[in-house]
Design a protein around this motif. Structure first.
Motif, PDB file in Angstrom:
ATOM      1  N   GLY A 178       0.790  -1.224   0.000  1.00 38.49           N
ATOM      2  CA  GLY A 178       0.000   0.000   0.000  1.00 38.49           C
ATOM      3  C   GLY A 178       0.819   1.269   0.000  1.00 38.49           C
ATOM      4  N   ARG A 179       2.152   1.158  -0.041  1.00 31.78           N
ATOM      5  CA  ARG A 179       3.008   2.331  -0.099  1.00 31.78           C
ATOM      6  C   ARG A 179       3.861   2.296  -1.354  1.00 31.78           C
ATOM      7  NH1 ARG A 179       5.309   2.925   6.133  1.00 31.78           N
ATOM      8  NH2 ARG A 179       3.317   3.514   7.090  1.00 31.78           N
ATOM      9  N   TRP A 180       4.256   3.489  -1.813  1.00 27.70           N
ATOM     10  CA  TRP A 180       5.089   3.617  -2.997  1.00 27.70           C
ATOM     11  C   TRP A 180       6.501   3.998  -2.586  1.00 27.70           C
ATOM     12  CZ3 TRP A 180       3.594   2.838  -8.109  1.00 27.70           C
ATOM     13  CH2 TRP A 180       2.237   2.576  -8.293  1.00 27.70           C
ATOM     14  N   TYR A 181       7.490   3.398  -3.279  1.00 29.66           N
ATOM     15  CA  TYR A 181       8.883   3.615  -2.941  1.00 29.66           C
ATOM     16  C   TYR A 181       9.687   3.944  -4.198  1.00 29.66           C
ATOM     17  CZ  TYR A 181       7.675   1.387   1.489  1.00 29.66           C
ATOM     18  OH  TYR A 181       7.096   1.076   2.685  1.00 29.66           O
ATOM     19  N   LEU A 182      10.660   4.812  -4.006  1.00 32.25           N
ATOM     20  CA  LEU A 182      11.620   5.130  -5.056  1.00 32.25           C
ATOM     21  C   LEU A 182      12.963   4.513  -4.681  1.00 32.25           C
ATOM     22  CD1 LEU A 182      12.410   6.780  -7.644  1.00 32.25           C
ATOM     23  CD2 LEU A 182      13.135   8.600  -6.059  1.00 32.25           C
ATOM     24  N   VAL A 183      13.487   3.669  -5.563  1.00 29.45           N
ATOM     25  CA  VAL A 183      14.815   3.087  -5.377  1.00 29.45           C
ATOM     26  C   VAL A 183      15.796   3.940  -6.176  1.00 29.45           C
ATOM     27  CG1 VAL A 183      16.260   1.054  -5.699  1.00 29.45           C
ATOM     28  CG2 VAL A 183      13.853   0.793  -5.060  1.00 29.45           C
ATOM     29  N   ALA A 184      16.813   4.441  -5.502  1.00 28.43           N
ATOM     30  CA  ALA A 184      17.711   5.396  -6.162  1.00 28.43           C
ATOM     31  C   ALA A 184      19.120   5.282  -5.589  1.00 28.43           C
ATOM     32  CB  ALA A 184      17.191   6.826  -5.987  1.00 28.43           C
ATOM     33  N   TRP A 185      20.082   5.739  -6.389  1.00 30.55           N
ATOM     34  CA  TRP A 185      21.469   5.853  -5.940  1.00 30.55           C
ATOM     35  C   TRP A 185      21.654   7.249  -5.381  1.00 30.55           C
ATOM     36  CZ3 TRP A 185      25.651   2.910  -5.052  1.00 30.55           C
ATOM     37  CH2 TRP A 185      26.888   3.551  -4.921  1.00 30.55           C
ATOM     38  N   ASP A 186      21.963   7.341  -4.076  1.00 28.61           N
ATOM     39  CA  ASP A 186      22.149   8.629  -3.417  1.00 28.61           C
ATOM     40  C   ASP A 186      23.541   9.158  -3.759  1.00 28.61           C
ATOM     41  OD1 ASP A 186      22.690  10.674  -1.438  1.00 28.61           O
ATOM     42  OD2 ASP A 186      20.904   9.936  -0.410  1.00 28.61           O
ATOM     43  N   LEU A 187      23.576  10.285  -4.456  1.00 28.16           N
ATOM     44  CA  LEU A 187      24.849  10.821  -4.927  1.00 28.16           C
ATOM     45  C   LEU A 187      25.720  11.342  -3.789  1.00 28.16           C
ATOM     46  CD1 LEU A 187      23.466  12.688  -8.046  1.00 28.16           C
ATOM     47  CD2 LEU A 187      24.990  10.712  -8.079  1.00 28.16           C
ATOM     48  N   ASP A 188      25.124  11.872  -2.741  1.00 23.74           N
ATOM     49  CA  ASP A 188      25.900  12.416  -1.632  1.00 23.74           C
ATOM     50  C   ASP A 188      26.397  11.325  -0.690  1.00 23.74           C
ATOM     51  OD1 ASP A 188      25.580  15.083  -2.483  1.00 23.74           O
ATOM     52  OD2 ASP A 188      23.571  15.139  -1.595  1.00 23.74           O
ATOM     53  N   ARG A 189      25.624  10.274  -0.520  1.00 20.36           N
ATOM     54  CA  ARG A 189      26.005   9.185   0.380  1.00 20.36           C
ATOM     55  C   ARG A 189      26.688   8.035  -0.346  1.00 20.36           C
ATOM     56  NH1 ARG A 189      22.067  12.135   1.808  1.00 20.36           N
ATOM     57  NH2 ARG A 189      21.536  12.596   3.973  1.00 20.36           N
ATOM     58  N   GLU A 190      26.656   8.089  -1.682  1.00 21.41           N
ATOM     59  CA  GLU A 190      27.296   7.080  -2.517  1.00 21.41           C
ATOM     60  C   GLU A 190      26.854   5.675  -2.137  1.00 21.41           C
ATOM     61  OE1 GLU A 190      31.505   7.649  -2.465  1.00 21.41           O
ATOM     62  OE2 GLU A 190      31.414   9.459  -3.712  1.00 21.41           O
ATOM     63  N   ASP A 191      25.538   5.492  -2.077  1.00 21.30           N
ATOM     64  CA  ASP A 191      24.982   4.192  -1.730  1.00 21.30           C
ATOM     65  C   ASP A 191      23.537   4.145  -2.214  1.00 21.30           C
ATOM     66  OD1 ASP A 191      24.769   1.659  -0.747  1.00 21.30           O
ATOM     67  OD2 ASP A 191      24.529   2.248   1.359  1.00 21.30           O
ATOM     68  N   TRP A 192      23.004   2.915  -2.287  1.00 15.26           N
ATOM     69  CA  TRP A 192      21.613   2.738  -2.671  1.00 15.26           C
ATOM     70  C   TRP A 192      20.710   3.131  -1.502  1.00 15.26           C
ATOM     71  CZ3 TRP A 192      20.244   1.980  -7.541  1.00 15.26           C
ATOM     72  CH2 TRP A 192      21.171   1.431  -8.429  1.00 15.26           C
ATOM     73  N   ARG A 193      19.594   3.780  -1.815  1.00 20.59           N
ATOM     74  CA  ARG A 193      18.622   4.181  -0.810  1.00 20.59           C
ATOM     75  C   ARG A 193      17.216   3.897  -1.324  1.00 20.59           C
ATOM     76  NH1 ARG A 193      22.490   4.310   1.962  1.00 20.59           N
ATOM     77  NH2 ARG A 193      23.176   5.954   3.403  1.00 20.59           N
ATOM     78  N   THR A 194      16.311   3.683  -0.373  1.00 20.54           N
ATOM     79  CA  THR A 194      14.889   3.514  -0.678  1.00 20.54           C
ATOM     80  C   THR A 194      14.130   4.651  -0.015  1.00 20.54           C
ATOM     81  OG1 THR A 194      15.145   1.110  -0.745  1.00 20.54           O
ATOM     82  CG2 THR A 194      12.908   1.967  -0.519  1.00 20.54           C
ATOM     83  N   PHE A 195      13.339   5.408  -0.797  1.00 23.80           N
ATOM     84  CA  PHE A 195      12.618   6.570  -0.294  1.00 23.80           C
ATOM     85  C   PHE A 195      11.119   6.348  -0.431  1.00 23.80           C
ATOM     86  CE2 PHE A 195      16.673   8.014  -2.022  1.00 23.80           C
ATOM     87  CZ  PHE A 195      17.195   8.752  -0.967  1.00 23.80           C
ATOM     88  N   ARG A 196      10.380   6.701   0.610  1.00 21.12           N
ATOM     89  CA  ARG A 196       8.914   6.660   0.520  1.00 21.12           C
ATOM     90  C   ARG A 196       8.429   7.825  -0.327  1.00 21.12           C
ATOM     91  NH1 ARG A 196       6.281   5.716   6.348  1.00 21.12           N
ATOM     92  NH2 ARG A 196       4.728   7.041   5.319  1.00 21.12           N
ATOM     93  N   ALA A 197       7.611   7.526  -1.320  1.00 19.02           N
ATOM     94  CA  ALA A 197       7.182   8.557  -2.266  1.00 19.02           C
ATOM     95  C   ALA A 197       6.296   9.603  -1.607  1.00 19.02           C
ATOM     96  CB  ALA A 197       6.444   7.913  -3.437  1.00 19.02           C
ATOM     97  N   ASP A 198       5.553   9.221  -0.557  1.00 19.81           N
ATOM     98  CA  ASP A 198       4.670  10.191   0.087  1.00 19.81           C
ATOM     99  C   ASP A 198       5.455  11.233   0.878  1.00 19.81           C
ATOM    100  OD1 ASP A 198       4.397   9.155   3.243  1.00 19.81           O
ATOM    101  OD2 ASP A 198       4.895   7.591   1.808  1.00 19.81           O
ATOM    102  N   ARG A 199       6.772  11.014   1.088  1.00 18.89           N
ATOM    103  CA  ARG A 199       7.593  11.970   1.814  1.00 18.89           C
ATOM    104  C   ARG A 199       8.487  12.798   0.881  1.00 18.89           C
ATOM    105  NH1 ARG A 199       9.691   8.086   6.814  1.00 18.89           N
ATOM    106  NH2 ARG A 199       7.638   7.794   7.791  1.00 18.89           N
ATOM    107  N   ILE A 200       8.322  12.600  -0.416  1.00 22.31           N
ATOM    108  CA  ILE A 200       9.160  13.279  -1.398  1.00 22.31           C
ATOM    109  C   ILE A 200       8.454  14.518  -1.949  1.00 22.31           C
ATOM    110  CG2 ILE A 200      10.173  13.083  -3.707  1.00 22.31           C
ATOM    111  CD1 ILE A 200      10.784  10.186  -3.134  1.00 22.31           C
TER     112      ILE A 200
END
Length: 326
Positions: A178-200
């Motif tokens: 029931g939640r949406w997520y964005l999988v992305a490479w964080d350029l500042d942390r140089e690692d993979w991150r998962t972000f909740r779309a409702d908080r973006i």
């Protein structure tokens, strides 16, 4: 030969079924001349269907995207699938409930009676999360913006959960529970991150294009699922054990979403399963209501002993309450 109206519908259905159609093949399928196909294509264009034509010996036709949405044709299976999907849209995590209801009503009105009856008898009840834990809704515009960045392979800047701005290379957009997520490479942390779309909260414009990296953990779905297992970054359950259940494998496998089930005989199977904690794992295995042989590790055996004492105390306490109230 079919009447013109019926032939136009047949032609439109064919154009929707595949991307490119050679003119000769369309004429053969419709049992008309290539000249008639050209005339029918012109008629569809007058009705608002953007049909592109290519010239030459191998020339043909393609239904292209236009500036507005013309009427569409669906076969029986597509119409039923569309109606079911629209009924489930209420738990999609996106604020499109009213739009989905209007779309379903529009589709239903133009359905043949036989399909309308099938849809009316297939009423799907979409169960929402408990009121005490309402799932946050995602603005559809945010999803469109994220999807466009993923598709265009463009770096994305956004404010996240009221914190500092983030710069990422967006790779995948997906829904889970029931939640949406964005999988992305964080350029500042140089690692993979998962972000909740409702908080973006996306910022504009987007950044430069990038070359996608290879996502670990076997793909986006496996990656996001792994991120919900434990907090040690191992991408595996913090507690994993192995048991033998006195049940057929066929009776166990449908209820072990991420477990491994191996058949050992008509009424015995091996189960390897993970969980957040050892008592939680023991409780998950105990729900199968069958005799259990613990293969290991020792922590799992201790967890079963711990639960046995807890359940015995609960049974004794419940018995005492019943006697006091008698």
């Amino acid at each position: 030969m079919q009447k013109t109206s019926a032939r136009l519908l047949a032609l439109l259905s064919l154009l929707q079924a595949r991307r490119d159609w050679p003119g000769a093949l369309l004429a053969e399928r419709l049992e008309v001349s290539p000249r008639t196909v050209r005339r029918d294509v012109d008629r569809l264009r007058e009705l608002g269907y953007p049909i592109l034509a290519t010239k030459g010996p191998d020339g043909g036709y393609r239904l292209d995207a236009g500036t507005r949405l013309p009427p569409l044709l669906f076969d029986d299976e597509q119409a039923v699938a569309l109606a079911v999907a629209l009924q489930l849209a209420t738990i999609s995590g996106v604020g499109i409930e009213d739009a989905a209801a209007r779309a379903l009503n529009t589709v239903r009105q133009v359905m043949p009676a036989r399909l309308r009856h099938r849809i009316d008898t297939l009423q799907v009840t979409a169960v929402e999360p408990p009121a005490s834990r309402p799932e946050p809704q995602v603005d559809s515009g945010v999803l469109v913006a994220l999807g466009a960045a993923v598709h265009g392979r463009e770096e994305l800047r956004f404010d996240y959960a009221g914190g500092e701005p983030r710069r990422v290379q967006p790779h995948h957009l997906l829904a889970r529970g029931g939640r949406w997520y964005l999988v992305a490479w964080d350029l500042d942390r140089e690692d993979w991150r998962t972000f909740r779309a409702d908080r973006i909260i996306p910022r504009t414009p987007t950044g430069p294009r990038f070359t996608p990296r290879e996502l670990p953990a076997g793909g986006p779905a496996a990656f996001v699922s792994a991120r919900f297992r434990g907090s040690d970054g191992s991408r595996d359950w913090p507690c994993r054990g192995e048991v033998i259940l006195h049940l057929p494998a066929a009776a166990v496998s449908p209820y072990t979403r991420e477990g491994i089930v191996e058949e050992l005989g008509p009424n015995r199977c091996r189960l390897v399963l993970g969980s957040w904690s050892w008592p939680g794992l023991a409780a998950a295995i105990g729900r199968f209501d069958a005799d259990i042989e613990v293969v290991g590790p020792a922590e799992l055996k201790d967890a079963f002993a711990h639960l046995a004492r807890r359940y015995a105390n609960a049974a004794t306490s419940a018995s005492g309450h019943r006697e006091d109230g008698a």
